[in-house]
Scaffold this active site. Structure first.
Site, PDB file in Angstrom:
ATOM      1  N   GLU A   1      -5.470  -8.495   0.514  1.00 50.79           N
ATOM      2  CA  GLU A   1      -6.155  -8.167   1.771  1.00 50.79           C
ATOM      3  C   GLU A   1      -7.617  -7.886   1.481  1.00 50.79           C
ATOM      4  OE1 GLU A   1      -4.595  -5.018   4.273  1.00 50.79           O
ATOM      5  OE2 GLU A   1      -2.535  -5.658   3.910  1.00 50.79           O
TER       6      GLU A   1
ATOM      7  N   GLU B   1       0.806  -1.235   0.000  1.00 51.53           N
ATOM      8  CA  GLU B   1       0.000   0.000   0.000  1.00 51.53           C
ATOM      9  C   GLU B   1       0.834   1.278   0.000  1.00 51.53           C
ATOM     10  OE1 GLU B   1      -3.063   0.145   2.944  1.00 51.53           O
ATOM     11  OE2 GLU B   1      -4.087  -1.577   2.100  1.00 51.53           O
TER      12      GLU B   1
END
Ligand code: NOJ
Length: 482
Positions: free
Chosen positions: A388, A198
Site C-alpha cells: 500500500e 497491518e
C-alpha cells in the site's frame, strides 16, 4: 537586444549552464533537454489495493455473517458522520466494472481481501458457498483480464461470532483453518496470498485506543496478548496456506512497520535507523523475522509481556516468500550517546501534510523502509512488495467532471522516485500497489476521507478518474516515472 535562447536562458546563464553540463555554448543551445525517466525493472507489478469491508457493501447478502466492523460502525459516535460499510462502493455487485477500471489503468495486479464472515459466517466451518462464489467470480474475471490476484486473508473484518475476538488464542487457530480453506479453494488460480494486514491497526487501534473495532481499551498486558495472538494467527496461517495451496504458491503478509529515515546518510545514523526499526517494530515484524521478541521489548514490558506457549515462536517465524510493506509516512532518526543509541525526531506536525494530518510528507521513508528491512533480515526477505502507498486528498469534482488531485500526484511521484532508488540499488522490490483504486469507507473517518484515484459519488456509485488515475496509467504504460 538581449539574447534569449529557446530554453529561455539569458546569454550569461546559458554560458554557465553549458560549462556545468560539460558542453560548449553552441552545443548547449542546440541540445534537447534530457527528460528524466526513472525506469522500473522489467516485469515490475503495478497494481491497486482495496479491502473487503471498505469496498464491498452487500453486508447482509448471500449468507454473510456479521463482522466486528458491522457492529462497531453501527454504534453511534464511532464513525465520522455516522457512516458505515453497508453499501460503500457496492463492489459486491459492481466487481466487473471495478475490474474494468483496473484493466483500463493497465494494472498487472489487484490486491483485495476476502471477507472471513462471507466464507465462514460464524468464523468457523461450515462454509457459506455463496460467499466463496463471489471471490471465485472476482478471481476469474481478473485472470480473464490479465490481472494477477493478490489476496489478503484478513483485513480487519473479524467475524463477530468468534468469542473474545483477538483476546482469545482460539481465534488464531480459527484464522488458520479459514486461511487454509481459502487457499485450498482459490489456490488453483491465486499465486500470492497475504495472511494479515497491518497488525497494529487491528490490535492497538481495536484493543488499546479503541478507535477501531471492537472499540476496547485494554491494559498493557491485555494489548500485548492480543498482539501475540495476531502474529500467532499469521504464523499458523502461513503454515495452513502452504499445507493447502499448490507448491510454489507465494505466501507473505502486508505490514505497516514504523518507518525511519536517517537525518543524514552517514554510517552512524543509518545504523541508528536499524536499531530504531527493530525496537519500534518489536511486537510484530521483529519476532516474525527473528523468531523471538527483542530483549529490549521484553524488558520494557516486564510482567505485561505476552504469554508465549511452546511452539508459538516457531510458527510465528515460519519462512515467508515476500514481505509486503504498507507505507504512508515515516519519521527521522539520529544516532546519539543514549543507552538505546538513537533519538527519534518526529516530523513536526507543522510540516506539510496531506488531507489526513497523520500523512506528513516524508517520501524517503519508502526507500529507507525497503532498505532497512532488507539489511536487517537479508536471509529472511527474498522479495518485497509495496502493498500500500497512497494518500487522502480534499478532492473536488468539478461541474465538468474532473478531479484535479495534483497533491496526490505529487505525493505518488515523490514516493515512486524514492522507490525507484531502492530498485536501482538492487533491493528486491517486485511490485507496488497503490492505495486505493477508488474512494471507499475509510474506517472511523467514514467517507469524507478520500484515498482513491477514482472519485466515487456514493449516491450514484459513479466512478470518475481523477488526474492521479491518468498519471498512474501513464506511469504503468511507461514502466517508469517520467
Ligand atoms: C492502511 C489500511 O490498510 C487501509 O485499510 C486504509 O484505508 C489505509 N491505510 C489508509 O488509511
Amino acid at each position: 537586444m538581449r539574447l534569449i535562447t529557446r530554453r529561455g536562458f539569458g546569454k550569461a546563464a546559458a554560458a554557465t549552464a553549458a560549462v556545468c553540463s560539460g558542453m560548449t555554448l553552441p552545443e548547449f543551445l542546440l541540445a534537447e533537454p534530457k527528460p528524466v525517466r526513472l525506469a522500473f525493472p522489467k516485469g515490475f507489478v503495478w497494481g491497486c489495493a482495496t479491502a473487503a469491508y471498505q469496498v464491498e457493501g452487500g453486508v447482509a447478502e448471500d449468507g454473510r455473517g456479521a463482522s466486528i466492523w458491522d457492529t462497531f460502525s453501527h454504534q453511534p459516535g464511532n464513525i465520522n458522520h455516522g457512516d458505515n460499510g453497508d453499501v460503500t462502493d457496492d463492489s459486491y455487485h459492481r466487481w466487473k466494472e471495478d475490474v474494468a477500471l483496473l484493466k483500463g489503468l493497465g494494472t498487472k495486479g489487484y490486491r483485495f481481501s476476502v471477507a472471513w464472515p462471507r466464507i465462514f459466517p460464524t468464523g468457523k466451518a461450515p462454509l457459506n458457498p455463496k460467499g466463496l462464489e463471489y471471490y471465485d467470480r472476482l478471481v476469474d474475471e481478473l485472470l480473464k483480464n490479465g490481472i494477477a490476484p493478490y489476496v489478503t486473508m484478513f483485513h480487519w473484518d473479524l467475524p463477530e461470532a468468534l468469542p473474545g475476538g483477538w483476546q482469545s488464542r482460539d481465534t488464531a487457530y480459527a484464522f488458520a483453518d479459514y486461511a487454509g480453506f481459502v487457499a485450498k479453494r482459490l489456490g488453483d488460480r491465486v499465486q500470492h496470498f497475504m495472511t494479515t494486514n497491518e497488525f497494529d491497526s487491528f490490535t492497538d487501534d481495536g484493543y488499546k485506543s479503541g478507535v477501531s473495532a471492537p472499540g476496547l481499551k485494554l491494559d498493557a498486558a491485555g494489548v500485548n496478548q492480543v498482539r501475540h495472538h495476531a502474529i500467532l494467527a499469521h504464523g499458523l496461517g502461513v503454515q495452513a496456506i502452504r499445507a493447502h495451496a499448490p507448491a510454489g504458491t507465494k505466501v507473505g503478509l502486508a505490514e505497516d512497520p514504523k518507518l525511519y529515515c536517517p537525518v543524514m546518510e552517514t554510517p552512524e545514523h543509518i545504523e541508528a535507523v536499524r536499531k530504531a526499526f527493530r525496537d519500534n517494530n518489536a511486537p510484530f515484524l521483529a519476532p516474525i523475522l527473528d523468531g523471538k521478541y527483542p530483549d529490549s521489548y521484553l524488558a520494557r514490558e516486564g510482567a505485561n509481556a505476552p504469554k508465549v506457549a511452546e511452539g508459538d515462536m516457531k510458527a510465528i517465524s515460519s519462512p515467508l516468500d515476500f514481505i509486503g510493506m504498507n507505507c504512508y509516512h515515516g519519521d527521522y532518526v539520529r544516532a546519539d550517546d543514549s543507552k538505546q543509541g538513537y533519538a527519534i525526531e518526529p516530523v513536526p506536525t507543522s510540516h506539510p501534510h496531506m488531507a489526513s494530518t497523520w500523512i506528513r510528507l516524508s517520501p524517503e521513508c519508502i526507500y529507507w523502509g525497503v532498505r532497512t528491512i532488507c539489511e536487517l533480515w537479508p536471509e529472511k526477505v527474498p522479495l518485497m512488495y509495496i502493498t500500500e502507498n497512497g494518500t487522502s486528498s480534499d478532492d473536488v469534482l468539478t461541474a465538468d467532471g474532473r478531479v484535479e488531485d495534483v497533491d496526490r500526484v505529487m505525493y505518488l511521484r515523490a514516493h515512486l522516485t524514492q522507490l525507484h532508488r531502492a530498485a536501482e540499488e538492487g533491493y528486491p522490490v517486485k511490485g507496488y500497489f497503490l492505495w486505493s483504486l477508488m474512494d471507499n469507507f475509510e474506517w472511523s473517518d467514514g467517507f469524507s476521507t478520500r484515498f482513491g484515484i477514482y472519485y466515487v459519488d456514493f449516491k450514484s456509485q459513479k466512478r470518475t478518474p481523477k488526474l492521479s488515475a491518468e498519471w498512474y496509467r501513464a506511469t504503468i504504460a511507461a514502466n517508469a516515472v517520467e
